[in-house]
Design a protein around this motif. Structure first.
Motif, short mmCIF file in Angstrom:
data_model
loop_
_atom_site.label_atom_id
_atom_site.label_comp_id
_atom_site.label_asym_id
_atom_site.label_seq_id
_atom_site.Cartn_x
_atom_site.Cartn_y
_atom_site.Cartn_z
N LYS A 1 42.75 10.13 17.00
CA LYS A 1 41.63 10.95 17.46
C LYS A 1 41.27 11.93 16.36
N LEU A 2 40.00 11.97 16.01
CA LEU A 2 39.53 12.84 14.94
C LEU A 2 38.82 14.06 15.52
N LYS A 3 38.95 15.17 14.84
CA LYS A 3 38.25 16.37 15.24
C LYS A 3 36.78 16.29 14.84
N CYS A 4 35.93 16.89 15.65
CA CYS A 4 34.50 17.00 15.31
C CYS A 4 34.36 17.84 14.04
N GLY A 5 33.34 17.54 13.25
CA GLY A 5 33.09 18.31 12.04
C GLY A 5 32.68 19.75 12.29
N PHE A 6 32.38 20.07 13.56
CA PHE A 6 32.00 21.44 13.91
C PHE A 6 33.14 22.16 14.65
N THR A 7 34.38 21.70 14.41
CA THR A 7 35.54 22.34 15.04
C THR A 7 35.60 23.82 14.69
N ASN A 8 35.26 24.16 13.44
CA ASN A 8 35.33 25.57 13.02
C ASN A 8 34.30 26.44 13.72
N LYS A 9 33.32 25.81 14.39
CA LYS A 9 32.32 26.58 15.14
C LYS A 9 32.61 26.62 16.64
N GLY A 10 33.67 25.89 17.04
CA GLY A 10 34.07 25.96 18.43
C GLY A 10 34.16 24.66 19.19
N CYS A 11 33.73 23.53 18.59
CA CYS A 11 33.80 22.26 19.29
C CYS A 11 35.25 21.80 19.43
N LYS A 12 35.62 21.38 20.63
CA LYS A 12 37.00 20.98 20.90
C LYS A 12 37.14 19.48 21.14
N GLY B 1 20.84 29.42 32.06
CA GLY B 1 21.49 29.05 30.81
C GLY B 1 22.66 28.11 30.95
N GLN B 2 22.84 27.52 32.14
CA GLN B 2 23.89 26.52 32.31
C GLN B 2 23.66 25.36 31.35
N ASN B 3 22.40 24.97 31.21
CA ASN B 3 21.98 23.97 30.23
C ASN B 3 20.52 24.25 29.85
N TYR B 4 20.07 23.60 28.79
CA TYR B 4 18.67 23.72 28.37
C TYR B 4 18.08 22.32 28.22
N PHE B 5 16.79 22.23 28.53
CA PHE B 5 16.07 20.97 28.44
C PHE B 5 14.75 21.19 27.69
N TRP B 6 14.25 20.10 27.12
CA TRP B 6 12.91 20.09 26.52
C TRP B 6 11.94 19.33 27.41
N TYR B 7 10.80 19.93 27.67
CA TYR B 7 9.65 19.22 28.25
C TYR B 7 8.77 18.82 27.08
N LYS B 8 8.48 17.51 26.95
CA LYS B 8 7.64 17.05 25.85
C LYS B 8 6.49 16.20 26.40
N HIS B 9 5.31 16.43 25.84
CA HIS B 9 4.09 15.81 26.35
C HIS B 9 3.25 15.33 25.16
N LYS B 10 2.68 14.15 25.31
CA LYS B 10 1.88 13.58 24.22
C LYS B 10 0.65 12.89 24.79
N CYS C 1 25.95 14.14 15.58
CA CYS C 1 24.48 14.19 15.61
C CYS C 1 23.97 14.91 16.86
N GLU C 2 24.77 14.94 17.92
CA GLU C 2 24.32 15.52 19.18
C GLU C 2 25.17 16.70 19.65
N CYS C 3 26.16 17.08 18.88
CA CYS C 3 27.08 18.15 19.25
C CYS C 3 26.32 19.47 19.44
N LYS C 4 26.68 20.22 20.47
CA LYS C 4 26.03 21.51 20.73
C LYS C 4 26.31 22.54 19.63
N THR D 1 24.92 16.36 24.42
CA THR D 1 25.34 14.98 24.22
C THR D 1 24.70 14.07 25.27
N GLN D 2 24.60 12.78 24.94
CA GLN D 2 24.03 11.84 25.90
C GLN D 2 24.93 11.67 27.12
N GLN D 3 26.23 11.83 26.93
CA GLN D 3 27.14 11.77 28.07
C GLN D 3 26.80 12.86 29.08
N MET D 4 26.49 14.06 28.57
CA MET D 4 26.11 15.16 29.45
C MET D 4 24.73 14.91 30.06
#
Length: 264
Positions: free
Chosen positions: A69-80, A162-171, A93-96, A188-191
């Motif tokens: 198991k490898l650590k995320c590259g953003f471990t130093n910012k808090g990703c576990k 602030g539990q989560n944030y979403f984008w509304y996008k319109h075209k 690519c999708e890490c918070k 993440t897509q899992q979330m």
């Protein structure tokens, strides 16, 4: 440790964990067979390619995928997160905890060079793009439709304080004669797969056009979502039948979490 493992297993062409079959050049440099299709020389040493498979490396990667198991590259910012090697690149690519750029610039081509953290996205919009912050996870409004020109719009949605944030996008796409909407979760897509949205366009008490879709995450380019039509999409012809005398449509949407039922 993680960096040395990444270096050994990473394909020098696609920059992801190598996938079988793995072949070598005459000098011994390894890479995915799919990545070197059509190449006659090694992209590392420019030496001659061969058809020799690196079975030892294939076995090593298989072993790592089972045990390492490898650590995320953003471990130093808090990703576990601890990740399988093949999950690592996609997760990062999708890490918070990644660095974000202004989504208005990415989607709508705004002249905004902001870059920052996940926790500062909403503040940035409120400070610099405040007219794109009024939507909530349950919204009903009117929208003026100009079908004579292309149009892009985006709003940030705060989900439950602030539990989560979403984008509304319109075209509005004049060339395709179609109008698109999507709602993407920041994360993440899992979330994101734990949420769906109901989107409805209506005229009067009975005439309705309703779509329900599972949320996709913000790492997916909205253009790809619109192209696949895994979103709300309506032709100009149909949309005109929903316009009022002021060329407005009534619409509403809500974002909902998918309830997980026990299977006792």
């Amino acid at each position: 440790m993680e960096n040395s493992v990444d270096k050994v297993t990473e394909c020098p062409i696609c920059c992801e964990t190598m996938q079988k079959p793995i072949i070598q050049c005459r000098a011994g440099h390894s890479m995915c067979l799919n990545c070197v299709s059509g190449l006659t020389s090694c992209p590392i040493c420019r030496g001659e390619m061969s058809n020799t498979r690196n079975f030892n490396l294939e076995q090593l990667i298989e072993s790592l995928e089972k045990t390492c198991k490898l650590k995320c590259g953003f471990t130093n910012k808090g990703c576990k997160f601890l990740l399988d090697p093949r999950q690592k690149a996609q997760h990062e690519c999708e890490c918070k905890y990644r660095t974000f750029q202004c989504e208005g610039k990415k989607f709508c081509n705004w002249k905004c060079d902001w870059r920052g953290s996940y926790s500062d996205i909403e503040k940035h919009f409120k400070d610099y793009h405040n007219n794109h912050t009024w939507m909530s996870f349950k919204t009903e409004s009117m929208l003026t439709m100009n079908l004579e020109q292309d149009f892009l719009d985006i709003h940030i949605i705060n989900f439950h304080n602030g539990q989560n944030y979403f984008w509304y996008k319109h075209k509005v796409d004049k060339t395709q004669q179609k109008v698109f909407w999507t709602i993407q979760m920041i994360g993440t897509q899992q979330m994101a797969g734990n949420y769906y949205y109901e989107f409805e366009i209506f005229k009067g008490p009975t005439r309705k056009f309703k779509v329900i879709e599972i949320c996709l995450n913000d790492a997916i380019d909205a253009r790809n979502i619109f192209e696949s039509e895994k979103c709300v999409v309506m032709s100009f012809k149909m949309l005109r039948s929903y316009l009022n005398e002021n060329k407005e449509i009534s619409f509403k949407f809500r974002i909902m979490s998918i309830k997980k039922h026990s299977t006792n």
